[in-house]
Write an enzyme that holds these catalytic residues in place. Structure first.
Site, PDB file in Angstrom:
ATOM      1  N   LYS A   5       0.808  -1.215   0.000  1.00 16.66           N
ATOM      2  CA  LYS A   5       0.000   0.000   0.000  1.00 16.66           C
ATOM      3  C   LYS A   5       0.847   1.275   0.000  1.00 16.66           C
ATOM      4  CE  LYS A   5      -4.011  -2.183   2.106  1.00 16.66           C
ATOM      5  NZ  LYS A   5      -5.000  -2.192   3.195  1.00 16.66           N
ATOM      6  N   ASP A  26      -9.738   2.302   2.838  1.00 18.17           N
ATOM      7  CA  ASP A  26      -9.693   1.530   4.081  1.00 18.17           C
ATOM      8  C   ASP A  26     -10.413   2.244   5.221  1.00 18.17           C
ATOM      9  OD1 ASP A  26      -8.323  -0.687   3.126  1.00 18.17           O
ATOM     10  OD2 ASP A  26      -6.349   0.138   3.590  1.00 18.17           O
ATOM     11  N   GLY A  33      -0.069  -1.369  15.363  1.00 18.34           N
ATOM     12  CA  GLY A  33       0.536  -1.479  14.043  1.00 18.34           C
ATOM     13  C   GLY A  33       0.745  -0.104  13.435  1.00 18.34           C
ATOM     14  N   ASP A  53       9.778   3.488  16.941  1.00 17.40           N
ATOM     15  CA  ASP A  53      10.093   4.630  16.091  1.00 17.40           C
ATOM     16  C   ASP A  53       9.132   4.741  14.917  1.00 17.40           C
ATOM     17  OD1 ASP A  53      12.138   5.484  17.674  1.00 17.40           O
ATOM     18  OD2 ASP A  53      13.750   4.694  16.411  1.00 17.40           O
ATOM     19  N   GLY A  99     -12.261  -8.443  10.556  1.00 19.60           N
ATOM     20  CA  GLY A  99     -12.297  -7.369   9.574  1.00 19.60           C
ATOM     21  C   GLY A  99     -13.081  -7.662   8.311  1.00 19.60           C
TER      22      GLY A  99
END
Length: 284
Positions: free
Chosen positions: A71, A108, A132, A160, A248
């Site tokens: 993506k 999305d 995530g 990070d 989902g």
């Protein structure tokens, strides 16, 4: 003799891709709406995504859905012609051609918001934990914030990367900065109304290594992965105090419907597709 034109060609590109239900979804939408199309799964080599997409369009393809892990590469490919929500997200899941140029959008967030509302958990006023920091997370952060969540913390195995995503959002829309937090998985601690797993951990039959006690009263645990049975994340969440857990599948169908509408100018009904997919999963 009059020849019958070939149906317009669409597909979904990812790696892996054999598990994708997108062909069934789009073929069912097409049947509903009387549109003639073909739709295929395309597995792109990890180092040849752009070549795969360019070849698809050069060979007459009309539109592509993009799934993991491409993506963010799709964003780069369509960077000159992005829908504003894809530009904000920094990730693209829908590609098509217009005047010979590749266009990019991200549906999305639309899909997730539609499914949260369907499940009785609209995000307005909610404290949300997003697990995530990849393309899936990027695609939903702005829509969750725009829907009025009270707080959004993104956590990731690599802290990070979560902080970079937080900073990206705060820089693009400074007014959101006050609601944003980021860190590593141990920094997930808190009482959350909605916890969203935007990692692919459930595809590997694992769950993120999250601390206990994350769920506020009545909380929803939402896994962007779908399966015939409860995913490992869903099982972990229910054992840890979530009131409700969902996979989902609804997001998958709703974001596909939004892509279909972009390509064809008509919004399909997702109910039939949801029922059909649940039946397929149960019989798998």
């Amino acid at each position: 003799m009059t020849s019958t034109p070939s149906p317009a060609r669409y597909g979904v590109v990812g790696n892996p891709i054999a598990h994708s239900r997108s062909p069934y979804i789009h073929e069912t939408f097409a049947h509903q709406t009387g549109i003639s199309l073909s739709y295929e799964r395309i597995q792109a080599p990890l180092d040849r995504f752009a070549d795969t997409v360019q070849a698809f369009f050069q060979e007459g393809g009309s539109g592509l859905n993009v799934t993991v892990p491409f993506k963010e590469q799709a964003f780069d490919l369509a960077q000159a012609h992005l829908h504003p929500r894809a530009d904000l997200a920094g990730a693209v899941n829908t590609l098509w051609l217009h005047d010979g140029a590749i266009q990019g959008d991200n549906t999305d967030g639309v899909g997730l918001l539609d499914d949260l509302v369907r499940l009785g958990h609209p995000p307005g006023g909610c404290r949300i934990l997003l697990v995530g920091a990849g393309g899936a997370a990027r695609g939903v952060m702005f829509p969750l914030l725009q829907a009025g969540c009270a707080k959004l913390r993104v956590v990731n195995r690599t802290p990070d990367r979560a902080r970079q995503l937080r900073d990206h959002v705060a820089q693009r829309v400074p007014s959101f900065a006050v609601k944003l937090e980021a860190g590593g998985l141990p920094e997930a601690e808190g009482a959350w109304d909605i916890v969203i797993n935007a990692t692919s951990s459930s595809l590997d039959q694992t769950s993120p290594d999250l601390p206990a006690g994350l769920y506020a009263q009545g909380a929803l645990a939402y896994d962007m992965v779908y399966a015939a049975q409860s995913t490992p994340f869903m099982q972990q969440a229910l054992a840890s105090g979530a009131a409700q857990a969902a996979d989902g599948l609804g997001m998958l169908v709703a974001q596909a419907a939004a892509s279909f509408a972009i390509w064809h100018g008509v919004a399909p009904d997702i109910t039939q597709v949801m029922e059909g997919l649940r039946g397929q999963l149960a019989g798998a």
